[in-house]
Write an enzyme that holds these catalytic residues in place. Sequence first.
Site, PDB file in Angstrom:
ATOM      1  CD  GLN A  78     -52.068 -33.969 -14.033  1.00 47.93           C
ATOM      2  OE1 GLN A  78     -52.875 -34.481 -13.258  1.00 47.93           O
ATOM      3  NE2 GLN A  78     -51.952 -34.332 -15.292  1.00 47.93           N
ATOM      4  CD  GLN A 126     -45.935 -33.443 -12.927  1.00 48.96           C
ATOM      5  OE1 GLN A 126     -45.284 -33.288 -11.902  1.00 48.96           O
ATOM      6  NE2 GLN A 126     -46.537 -34.572 -13.220  1.00 48.96           N
ATOM      7  CG  ASP A 127     -48.773 -32.669 -16.506  1.00 45.71           C
ATOM      8  OD1 ASP A 127     -47.790 -32.846 -17.249  1.00 45.71           O
ATOM      9  OD2 ASP A 127     -49.277 -33.567 -15.823  1.00 45.71           O
ATOM     10  CG  ASP A 180     -44.286 -34.908 -19.121  1.00 47.08           C
ATOM     11  OD1 ASP A 180     -43.216 -34.944 -19.757  1.00 47.08           O
ATOM     12  OD2 ASP A 180     -44.653 -35.822 -18.365  1.00 47.08           O
ATOM     13  NE  ARG A 205     -41.992 -37.529 -19.552  1.00 45.47           N
ATOM     14  CZ  ARG A 205     -42.034 -38.069 -18.346  1.00 45.47           C
ATOM     15  NH1 ARG A 205     -41.331 -39.168 -18.075  1.00 45.47           N
ATOM     16  NH2 ARG A 205     -42.772 -37.527 -17.389  1.00 45.47           N
ATOM     17  CD1 TRP A 252     -48.764 -40.635 -21.320  1.00 47.32           C
ATOM     18  CD2 TRP A 252     -49.822 -38.763 -21.931  1.00 47.32           C
ATOM     19  NE1 TRP A 252     -49.857 -40.492 -20.499  1.00 47.32           N
ATOM     20  CE2 TRP A 252     -50.521 -39.349 -20.848  1.00 47.32           C
ATOM     21  CE3 TRP A 252     -50.303 -37.586 -22.482  1.00 47.32           C
ATOM     22  CZ2 TRP A 252     -51.677 -38.786 -20.316  1.00 47.32           C
ATOM     23  CZ3 TRP A 252     -51.456 -37.024 -21.941  1.00 47.32           C
ATOM     24  CH2 TRP A 252     -52.128 -37.622 -20.877  1.00 47.32           C
TER      25      TRP A 252
END
Length: 221
Positions: free
Chosen positions: A17, A39-40, A61, A127, A129
Site C-alpha cells: 500500500q 497499490q491504493d 485497488d 471488488r 471492500w
Amino acid sequence: MAKSLTFENSAGPQNGQAVAVFDKADHTAYYKCRFLGFQDTLYVNGKYQFFKESNIYGSVDFIFGHGQVMFQDCNIYARMPSNSITVTAQSKDFLRSISGFSFQNYTVTVLPEISSNKQNVKVFLGRLWRQYSNVVFMESFLDDVVASEGWMEWKGVPINNLFYGEFNNYGPGADVSKRVNWTGYHILNKESAFRFTVDNFINRSKWLHETGIPFRHGLLT
C-alpha cells in the site's frame, strides 16, 4: 480544488500500500491532474468529490475509499502485467450511507509500455471492500484487458448487498454476456443511469459551479 498537478507515490509495486492522495474532505474537485501509484493510489474518503479529465495509474485497488465520487472524462491505466488488477475497492458499509463511485466516459486500458504484454493483464472493474460496495461504469471505453467477468469478490465479504452497474460501455472489454451472476450486479437502463450523473450523484447544483471546472450534467446521449 487542484488543477494540472501530478500526485505521486513512488514506493513501487514491491512495497504494498502506497497512497498518493488521501482526500477526506467534502466538495473537492480535481481537473486535468495525474495520480501515480501502484497499490491504493487514490484514497477518497470524504463526501462529495469530483474528478475531471484526469489520469489515474495503479495496480491493486487503486481507487478506493468511502466517498461519494464522480469521475468524468478520465483515463485509468494498469501499470504492470498481472492477472488480478483491481481498479476500485469501494467501501460503503451501511445501506443508507452516502457513498459510491460513478465513472462516466472513461477509458480503462494499460500503459503503452506494457501494451505488448496485454495477454498477461487482466483488469477487474472493482471488488467489494465492504458489503454495500457501490460502483457504476457508464458510457466508457473498456479495452480488451478488462476481465470478461468484470468484477471480483473479496474473501469473507458477502456479495448479496452490493450494487455494481454498467451502462452503454463499449470496446472489446465491454461485453456483458459473461459478467458475474450476482443479484447486486446490474445492466442499467437509461433511467437508472441518470441516478449516477453529476446532477444526481454529487449534488452538483449546490457547489460544483463555483469551481469553474467544466462538467457534463447528464448522460452523453
